[in-house]
Scaffold this active site. Structure first.
Site, PDB file in Angstrom:
ATOM      1  N   SER A 256     -21.836 -80.064 -25.972  1.00 53.09           N
ATOM      2  CA  SER A 256     -20.568 -79.384 -25.717  1.00 53.09           C
ATOM      3  C   SER A 256     -19.980 -78.823 -27.005  1.00 53.09           C
ATOM      4  O   SER A 256     -20.259 -79.332 -28.094  1.00 53.09           O
ATOM      5  CB  SER A 256     -19.562 -80.356 -25.100  1.00 53.09           C
ATOM      6  OG  SER A 256     -18.282 -79.763 -24.978  1.00 53.09           O
ATOM      7  N   HIS A 257     -19.133 -77.842 -26.850  1.00 56.39           N
ATOM      8  CA  HIS A 257     -18.370 -77.313 -27.970  1.00 56.39           C
ATOM      9  C   HIS A 257     -17.318 -78.317 -28.434  1.00 56.39           C
ATOM     10  O   HIS A 257     -16.828 -78.225 -29.547  1.00 56.39           O
ATOM     11  CB  HIS A 257     -17.690 -76.004 -27.567  1.00 56.39           C
ATOM     12  CG  HIS A 257     -18.629 -74.856 -27.485  1.00 56.39           C
ATOM     13  ND1 HIS A 257     -19.560 -74.727 -26.471  1.00 56.39           N
ATOM     14  CD2 HIS A 257     -18.795 -73.793 -28.302  1.00 56.39           C
ATOM     15  CE1 HIS A 257     -20.248 -73.614 -26.673  1.00 56.39           C
ATOM     16  NE2 HIS A 257     -19.807 -73.031 -27.766  1.00 56.39           N
TER      17      HIS A 257
END
Length: 123
Positions: A8-9
């Site tokens: 994920s970012h």
């Protein structure tokens, strides 16, 4: 058991999701790669590559879930570098998909069985 990789970012997103999954299915290996190298929002290839390689070391394979664009691109490259045919990048919702996959892994379902369940549920 099939390992789960969360890309994920947001480091907080994967940390929280890892916590949730471990509460439900503690024995399944959950590996995370969230955020840029300094912990800010973004992705970092080296973090993702390390997570994929750790997950690929298991005997039963791994599923890689991601949130957005560059997370997918970096995960694809990391899987290619790992040269493991038992690591699969999947395009299912990161929260719901990884939850389903972790539960199925915890009861001993194979990589192919889990992929079939994900397709049935989200495909």
């Amino acid at each position: 058991m099939v390992n789960i990789v969360l890309v994920s970012h947001s480091p907080k997103l994967v940390e929280g999701l890892e916590e949730l999954l471990k509460q439900v299915v503690g024995q399944v290996s959950i590996v995370t790669a969230g955020g840029d190298e300094d912990g800010s929002i973004g992705t970092h290839f080296d973090k993702i590559q390390a997570a994929v390689e750790e997950a690929a070391s298991g005997d039963d394979g791994a599923l890689v879930f991601y949130d957005l664009g560059s997370a997918k691109m970096n995960a694809e490259m990391a899987i290619e570098v790992a040269e493991s045919e038992s690591v699969r990048l999947v395009s299912y919702p990161i929260v719901e998909g990884s939850y389903l996959a972790a539960v199925e892994s915890s009861i001993g379902n194979s990589l192919d069985d889990i992929l079939a369940s994900l397709e049935k549920e989200f495909g």
